[in-house]
Design an enzyme around this catalytic site. Structure first.
Site, short mmCIF file in Angstrom:
data_model
loop_
_atom_site.label_atom_id
_atom_site.label_comp_id
_atom_site.label_asym_id
_atom_site.label_seq_id
_atom_site.Cartn_x
_atom_site.Cartn_y
_atom_site.Cartn_z
N GLU A 329 0.84 -1.19 0.00
CA GLU A 329 0.00 0.00 0.00
C GLU A 329 0.88 1.24 0.00
O GLU A 329 1.76 1.38 0.85
CB GLU A 329 -0.92 0.03 1.22
CG GLU A 329 -2.04 -0.99 1.20
CD GLU A 329 -3.06 -0.76 2.30
OE1 GLU A 329 -4.25 -1.07 2.07
OE2 GLU A 329 -2.69 -0.28 3.39
N CYS A 330 0.64 2.14 -0.93
CA CYS A 330 1.32 3.43 -1.00
C CYS A 330 2.84 3.26 -0.99
O CYS A 330 3.42 2.83 -1.96
CB CYS A 330 0.83 4.36 0.12
SG CYS A 330 1.12 6.11 -0.21
N GLY A 331 3.50 3.55 0.13
CA GLY A 331 4.94 3.38 0.18
C GLY A 331 5.37 1.96 -0.11
O GLY A 331 6.39 1.71 -0.77
N TYR A 333 3.82 -0.11 -2.05
CA TYR A 333 3.64 -0.24 -3.50
C TYR A 333 4.85 0.32 -4.24
O TYR A 333 5.36 -0.28 -5.20
CB TYR A 333 2.37 0.50 -3.89
CG TYR A 333 2.12 0.76 -5.35
CD1 TYR A 333 2.09 -0.29 -6.27
CD2 TYR A 333 1.85 2.05 -5.79
CE1 TYR A 333 1.81 -0.04 -7.61
CE2 TYR A 333 1.57 2.31 -7.12
CZ TYR A 333 1.55 1.26 -8.03
OH TYR A 333 1.27 1.51 -9.36
N SER A 432 -1.05 -0.73 -4.70
CA SER A 432 -1.64 0.50 -5.18
C SER A 432 -1.31 1.62 -4.19
O SER A 432 -0.85 1.36 -3.07
CB SER A 432 -3.16 0.38 -5.34
OG SER A 432 -3.77 0.39 -4.07
#
Length: 440
Positions: A329-331, A333, A432
């Site tokens: 998730e985010c970082g 990803y 993502s």
């Protein structure tokens, strides 16, 4: 089970000093021997960790848009059922949210109305005096669902200034529950995306003690306690937290990977999952006896060189991904991608498990709720599963495979506007930029 009373500390706008007041009050009451629980309105990863440090007890997010009423009730019940007092903290301005039906806007006022918590309004009075009462009166009358029970004045310039502000409050009948003078020493440091994380703050406990001392000196703490009202729980059962992605979850956890919603971990454990943490910054690999690896968000762009040099971690992650699912998730990803460009423009090789390259040097803010539908079966759900989450980052994608066949999900914003596809998938590896909060 007895349900503890609660209050919601909010403000007309961001930057008014809510967090300073909340942490000082939480620590002051905790050291008096009260069992206090914190709660945070909205999709914030950082403040709940500070609440936990101040009170010694877990703090959860409450989000009227992303969470169903049963899930909200379950989280509030868990906190209020195990405490003597709940002190919830608002986000942004009291009424700031998205355009949705009443009660589903994501605004802090929705939470106050849902649980029957009176609102204590923190007012930054720098730059005005009696006019502050007009702001408070507007907040008190704007939404008939809530009660503004009093105000706390922040950034007061002098005793004369305080008397002027109090004169205005007396004219509208709102009690002043305390006043803090301007004092930069009480402000938590900021950097990067906002406040530093609780684990990064040097001498955090001493700072919390200073905030508690200031709260005891400046606030009518006893009266604040009496203003709290019983937490109103309406639904029993039916909560739908995020299901665990596996039975034994390898969770990256250090200063580069720390943005995990506490309620998500609570739900995973309640479902019987075991969470095993490891540190990529310490060059630890995902434990091979786990059946899924989860890389949460955080600040990998600040540690990109160390991550790129953590060969044992990267090799172990690639080996893990050959036979078991990995999600970022985010970082997380960004680390699963081919490369990550830091703020100075230096490009660092990453895990190369997803066809994406990201950059923090080319900054552009991405902020808002996301409603996603998963394209293929995976650890976050079956194809078509609806997830509600939030995105907040400055990093940009510089190169990627933009085909639907390589995408993780289709997404819209909170108002249903089509935003195309989000994230990537390759085999059992997915990721993502958005953080999932709950199932839709």
């Amino acid at each position: 089970m007895s349900i503890a009373p609660g209050i919601l500390i909010a403000a007309p706008r961001s930057g008014s000093g809510k967090t300073t007041i909340v942490l000082g009050l939480q620590r002051a009451l905790a050291r008096r021997g009260l069992h206090v629980r914190g709660m945070k309105c909205g999709p914030d990863y950082i403040d709940p960790a500070f609440h936990t440090a101040a009170t010694g007890a877990p703090s959860f997010n409450l989000d009227s848009f992303a969470m169903s009423a049963p899930l909200l009730d379950a989280l509030a019940s868990e906190a209020a059922g195990d405490a003597e007092l709940v002190i919830a903290e608002g986000s942004m301005g009291l009424f700031d949210g998205i355009r949705q039906e009443t009660g589903r806007t994501g605004a802090s006022a929705d939470i106050a109305a849902l649980f029957g918590w009176p609102v204590i309004l923190v007012l930054d009075v720098s730059g005005h005096a009696q006019s502050a009462a007009a702001v408070a009166l507007g907040c008190a009358r704007f939404d008939p669902r809530i009660e503004v029970a009093g105000v706390v004045l922040n950034k007061v310039a002098s005793e004369r200034h305080r008397r002027q502000v109090e004169d205005g409050m007396a004219r509208i009948g709102l009690p002043v529950l305390g006043a803090l003078m301007r004092n930069g020493d009480l402000t938590l440091p900021e950097r990067h995306l906002g406040l530093v994380q609780a684990g990064e703050t040097i001498e955090l406990d001493r700072h919390l003690e200073r905030l508690a001392d200031a709260a005891e000196a400046a606030l009518d703490v006893d009266r604040l306690i009496t203003l709290a009202r019983p937490t109103r729980i309406r639904s029993a059962g039916g909560a739908r937290p995020l299901p665990p992605p596996g039975q034994r979850i390898a969770l990256a956890s250090d200063q580069a990977f720390s943005f995990v919603y506490p309620h998500v971990l609570l739900g995973w454990r309640a479902a019987g999952a075991e969470i095993v943490t490891f540190s990529p910054l310490a060059d630890e690999l995902p434990p091979p006896d786990c059946d899924v690896c989860w890389l949460p968000g955080g600040y990998p762009e600040l540690h990109a060189g160390r991550i790129a040099g953590a060969e044992r971690f990267l090799h172990g992650l690639r080996r893990f991904a050959e036979v078991r699912p990995v999600h970022g998730e985010c970082g997380g990803y960004m680390v699963l991608g081919r490369s990550l460009e830091d703020g100075e423009g230096q490009k660092h090789p990453m895990a190369d498990l997803l066809p994406v390259e990201t950059s923090y040097a080319k900054r552009r803010m991405h902020l808002g709720y996301r409603v996603a539908h998963i394209i293929e079966d995976g650890v976050t759900g079956a194809a078509g599963q609806r997830l509600v989450g939030h995105e907040f980052h400055y990093a940009c994608v510089t190169q990627s495979d933009m085909s639907r066949e390589a995408a993780f999900a289709t997404i819209t914003d909170a108002e249903g506007n089509d935003l195309g596809t989000a994230g990537h998938r390759r085999g059992q590896v997915t990721g993502s930029f958005f953080h999932a909060i709950a199932q839709g």
